[in-house]
Scaffold this motif. Sequence first.
Motif, PDB file in Angstrom:
ATOM      1  N   PHE A 193       0.830  -1.207   0.000  1.00  0.00           N
ATOM      2  CA  PHE A 193       0.000   0.000   0.000  1.00  0.00           C
ATOM      3  C   PHE A 193       0.866   1.259   0.000  1.00  0.00           C
ATOM      4  O   PHE A 193       0.549   2.245  -0.665  1.00  0.00           O
ATOM      5  N   VAL A 194       1.957   1.209   0.757  1.00  0.00           N
ATOM      6  CA  VAL A 194       2.872   2.346   0.787  1.00  0.00           C
ATOM      7  C   VAL A 194       3.438   2.611  -0.601  1.00  0.00           C
ATOM      8  O   VAL A 194       3.488   3.750  -1.072  1.00  0.00           O
ATOM      9  N   GLU A 195       3.854   1.553  -1.284  1.00  0.00           N
ATOM     10  CA  GLU A 195       4.425   1.687  -2.624  1.00  0.00           C
ATOM     11  C   GLU A 195       3.421   2.294  -3.602  1.00  0.00           C
ATOM     12  O   GLU A 195       3.774   3.124  -4.441  1.00  0.00           O
ATOM     13  N   ASN A 196       2.153   1.887  -3.480  1.00  0.00           N
ATOM     14  CA  ASN A 196       1.126   2.452  -4.358  1.00  0.00           C
ATOM     15  C   ASN A 196       0.940   3.942  -4.117  1.00  0.00           C
ATOM     16  O   ASN A 196       0.578   4.689  -5.027  1.00  0.00           O
ATOM     17  N   THR A 197       1.208   4.371  -2.898  1.00  0.00           N
ATOM     18  CA  THR A 197       1.103   5.788  -2.550  1.00  0.00           C
ATOM     19  C   THR A 197       2.300   6.573  -3.058  1.00  0.00           C
ATOM     20  O   THR A 197       2.190   7.776  -3.322  1.00  0.00           O
ATOM     21  N   LEU A 198       3.433   5.890  -3.221  1.00  0.00           N
ATOM     22  CA  LEU A 198       4.694   6.569  -3.543  1.00  0.00           C
ATOM     23  C   LEU A 198       5.074   6.471  -5.015  1.00  0.00           C
ATOM     24  O   LEU A 198       6.257   6.473  -5.349  1.00  0.00           O
ATOM     25  N   VAL A 199       4.072   6.399  -5.892  1.00  0.00           N
ATOM     26  CA  VAL A 199       4.357   6.372  -7.323  1.00  0.00           C
ATOM     27  C   VAL A 199       5.106   7.650  -7.712  1.00  0.00           C
ATOM     28  O   VAL A 199       4.716   8.755  -7.326  1.00  0.00           O
ATOM     29  N   ASP A 200       6.197   7.494  -8.428  1.00  0.00           N
ATOM     30  CA  ASP A 200       7.037   8.615  -8.887  1.00  0.00           C
ATOM     31  C   ASP A 200       7.790   9.311  -7.755  1.00  0.00           C
ATOM     32  O   ASP A 200       8.267  10.444  -7.921  1.00  0.00           O
ATOM     33  N   VAL A 201       7.913   8.650  -6.611  1.00  0.00           N
ATOM     34  CA  VAL A 201       8.685   9.197  -5.494  1.00  0.00           C
ATOM     35  C   VAL A 201       9.903   8.313  -5.260  1.00  0.00           C
ATOM     36  O   VAL A 201       9.770   7.108  -5.040  1.00  0.00           O
ATOM     37  N   GLU A 202      11.101   8.896  -5.332  1.00  0.00           N
ATOM     38  CA  GLU A 202      12.323   8.104  -5.164  1.00  0.00           C
ATOM     39  C   GLU A 202      12.611   7.814  -3.698  1.00  0.00           C
ATOM     40  O   GLU A 202      13.058   6.727  -3.341  1.00  0.00           O
ATOM     41  N   GLU A 203      12.349   8.779  -2.828  1.00  0.00           N
ATOM     42  CA  GLU A 203      12.663   8.629  -1.410  1.00  0.00           C
ATOM     43  C   GLU A 203      11.691   7.660  -0.757  1.00  0.00           C
ATOM     44  O   GLU A 203      10.473   7.808  -0.883  1.00  0.00           O
ATOM     45  N   LYS A 204      12.206   6.661  -0.064  1.00  0.00           N
ATOM     46  CA  LYS A 204      11.365   5.652   0.562  1.00  0.00           C
ATOM     47  C   LYS A 204      11.400   5.802   2.087  1.00  0.00           C
ATOM     48  O   LYS A 204      12.484   5.902   2.676  1.00  0.00           O
ATOM     49  N   PRO A 205      10.232   5.783   2.730  1.00  0.00           N
ATOM     50  CA  PRO A 205      10.189   5.954   4.184  1.00  0.00           C
ATOM     51  C   PRO A 205      10.244   4.627   4.945  1.00  0.00           C
ATOM     52  O   PRO A 205       9.772   4.539   6.066  1.00  0.00           O
ATOM     53  N   TYR A 206      10.802   3.597   4.323  1.00  0.00           N
ATOM     54  CA  TYR A 206      10.872   2.299   4.978  1.00  0.00           C
ATOM     55  C   TYR A 206      12.197   1.612   4.638  1.00  0.00           C
ATOM     56  O   TYR A 206      12.869   1.961   3.666  1.00  0.00           O
ATOM     57  N   ASN A 207      12.556   0.627   5.462  1.00  0.00           N
ATOM     58  CA  ASN A 207      13.767  -0.156   5.240  1.00  0.00           C
ATOM     59  C   ASN A 207      13.482  -1.624   5.518  1.00  0.00           C
ATOM     60  O   ASN A 207      12.815  -1.957   6.508  1.00  0.00           O
ATOM     61  N   LEU A 208      14.006  -2.479   4.662  1.00  0.00           N
ATOM     62  CA  LEU A 208      13.893  -3.920   4.865  1.00  0.00           C
ATOM     63  C   LEU A 208      14.854  -4.343   5.962  1.00  0.00           C
ATOM     64  O   LEU A 208      16.036  -4.013   5.932  1.00  0.00           O
ATOM     65  N   ILE A 209      14.340  -5.075   6.976  1.00  0.00           N
ATOM     66  CA  ILE A 209      15.214  -5.524   8.067  1.00  0.00           C
ATOM     67  C   ILE A 209      15.335  -7.042   8.122  1.00  0.00           C
ATOM     68  O   ILE A 209      16.342  -7.574   8.545  1.00  0.00           O
ATOM     69  N   ASN A 210      14.288  -7.739   7.688  1.00  0.00           N
ATOM     70  CA  ASN A 210      14.294  -9.194   7.578  1.00  0.00           C
ATOM     71  C   ASN A 210      13.405  -9.574   6.413  1.00  0.00           C
ATOM     72  O   ASN A 210      12.716  -8.719   5.841  1.00  0.00           O
ATOM     73  N   ASP A 211      13.388 -10.835   6.074  1.00  0.00           N
ATOM     74  CA  ASP A 211      12.533 -11.288   4.994  1.00  0.00           C
ATOM     75  C   ASP A 211      11.071 -10.974   5.323  1.00  0.00           C
ATOM     76  O   ASP A 211      10.510 -11.524   6.266  1.00  0.00           O
ATOM     77  N   GLY A 212      10.489 -10.047   4.566  1.00  0.00           N
ATOM     78  CA  GLY A 212       9.084  -9.707   4.761  1.00  0.00           C
ATOM     79  C   GLY A 212       8.813  -8.788   5.931  1.00  0.00           C
ATOM     80  O   GLY A 212       7.653  -8.581   6.312  1.00  0.00           O
ATOM     81  N   GLN A 213       9.854  -8.197   6.511  1.00  0.00           N
ATOM     82  CA  GLN A 213       9.667  -7.265   7.616  1.00  0.00           C
ATOM     83  C   GLN A 213      10.412  -5.957   7.338  1.00  0.00           C
ATOM     84  O   GLN A 213      11.558  -5.957   6.885  1.00  0.00           O
ATOM     85  N   TYR A 214       9.730  -4.842   7.656  1.00  0.00           N
ATOM     86  CA  TYR A 214      10.267  -3.520   7.350  1.00  0.00           C
ATOM     87  C   TYR A 214      10.029  -2.578   8.522  1.00  0.00           C
ATOM     88  O   TYR A 214       9.030  -2.704   9.247  1.00  0.00           O
ATOM     89  N   THR A 215      10.946  -1.628   8.694  1.00  0.00           N
ATOM     90  CA  THR A 215      10.641  -0.485   9.549  1.00  0.00           C
ATOM     91  C   THR A 215       9.958   0.553   8.659  1.00  0.00           C
ATOM     92  O   THR A 215      10.363   0.764   7.510  1.00  0.00           O
ATOM     93  N   LEU A 216       8.917   1.197   9.197  1.00  0.00           N
ATOM     94  CA  LEU A 216       8.169   2.179   8.418  1.00  0.00           C
ATOM     95  C   LEU A 216       8.080   3.479   9.199  1.00  0.00           C
ATOM     96  O   LEU A 216       7.659   3.494  10.363  1.00  0.00           O
ATOM     97  N   ASP A 217       8.466   4.562   8.558  1.00  0.00           N
ATOM     98  CA  ASP A 217       8.421   5.893   9.156  1.00  0.00           C
ATOM     99  C   ASP A 217       7.147   6.590   8.668  1.00  0.00           C
ATOM    100  O   ASP A 217       7.132   7.226   7.606  1.00  0.00           O
ATOM    101  N   LEU A 218       6.083   6.479   9.451  1.00  0.00           N
ATOM    102  CA  LEU A 218       4.802   7.078   9.064  1.00  0.00           C
ATOM    103  C   LEU A 218       4.869   8.594   9.023  1.00  0.00           C
ATOM    104  O   LEU A 218       4.193   9.240   8.210  1.00  0.00           O
ATOM    105  N   ARG A 219       5.672   9.172   9.899  1.00  0.00           N
ATOM    106  CA  ARG A 219       5.779  10.631   9.909  1.00  0.00           C
ATOM    107  C   ARG A 219       6.429  11.125   8.614  1.00  0.00           C
ATOM    108  O   ARG A 219       5.972  12.102   8.012  1.00  0.00           O
ATOM    109  N   LYS A 220       7.485  10.434   8.203  1.00  0.00           N
ATOM    110  CA  LYS A 220       8.148  10.800   6.952  1.00  0.00           C
ATOM    111  C   LYS A 220       7.223  10.590   5.760  1.00  0.00           C
ATOM    112  O   LYS A 220       7.196  11.417   4.831  1.00  0.00           O
TER     113      LYS A 220
END
Length: 274
Positions: A193-220
């Motif tokens: 869902f985040v990716e669908n919101t970030l169409v044409d945006v290079e900066e990503k507010p999340y990082n992959l930490i494990n297989d299928g798990q991410y940290t997500l910065d909602l404020r960013k």
Amino acid sequence: MEPFAYDHQSFLSIKNWMEQYPRLVAGITTKKGGSSTGVFEYLNMGFHVGDQREAVCHNRNKVAEFIQFPVEHWVGAEQTHETLIRKITSTDRGFGADTYETAFKGTDGFYTNEEGILLTLCYADCVPLFFISPEHRMIGSAHAGWKGTVNEIARKMVEQWGEEGILPNQIFVTIGPSICEKCYIVNDYVINFVENTLVDVEEKPYNLINDGQYTLDLRKLNKIILLKAGVPADHIQITKLCSSCDQFEFFSHRRDQGKTGRMLSYIGWKETTE
């Protein structure tokens, strides 16, 4: 610079806004100083979490006294993690102020340009968004959990204000205390869902930490959405305060495993007394 500062142990104010606009009241409560007990101790402001109504009303009256804004002038919402935003007038005052049953249904955002109305919303990790357009005397607030964020409630506020004749570059936003990226771990389902919101945006507010798990910065993520909506970068300020990290200051739905109280965001113009 941190936009929030203590005026009292029970609440944090948006200091620079209140210094610029003396009749503005804007901030968020903490968990300190109330009369709730058990998992809700102490300053639970939410009626819907299972706390005793009398305790919540006592807590609300205490905050009302400190910020000098009577409870009967408050408005509150039955928040559903959607994107419905309502314009509020003086005839709406009191709805959701002292009981959940009268709160505005299915609502996650408010705005008004009238004095004597306090817009309130409840939080325990989701992102509080505060809006102001000083030259139009318009103020607003929105509740942005991950669902509200990816469905762009921030953009919808900007667009609704556009219908009121307010340009994006006339809007200022403060992003308030909420769960930080280190504490907020999500899965592929949310990131899609985040990716669908970030169409044409290079900066990503999340990082992959494990297989299928991410940290997500909602404020960013909310900042990115606001920038896409045309709000200038220097009109957006973000807190570093985390609802999950600081267990002595804030309630956290995730940290407390769903059994916890709620903080209350608030913004309003005090009535002119002349």
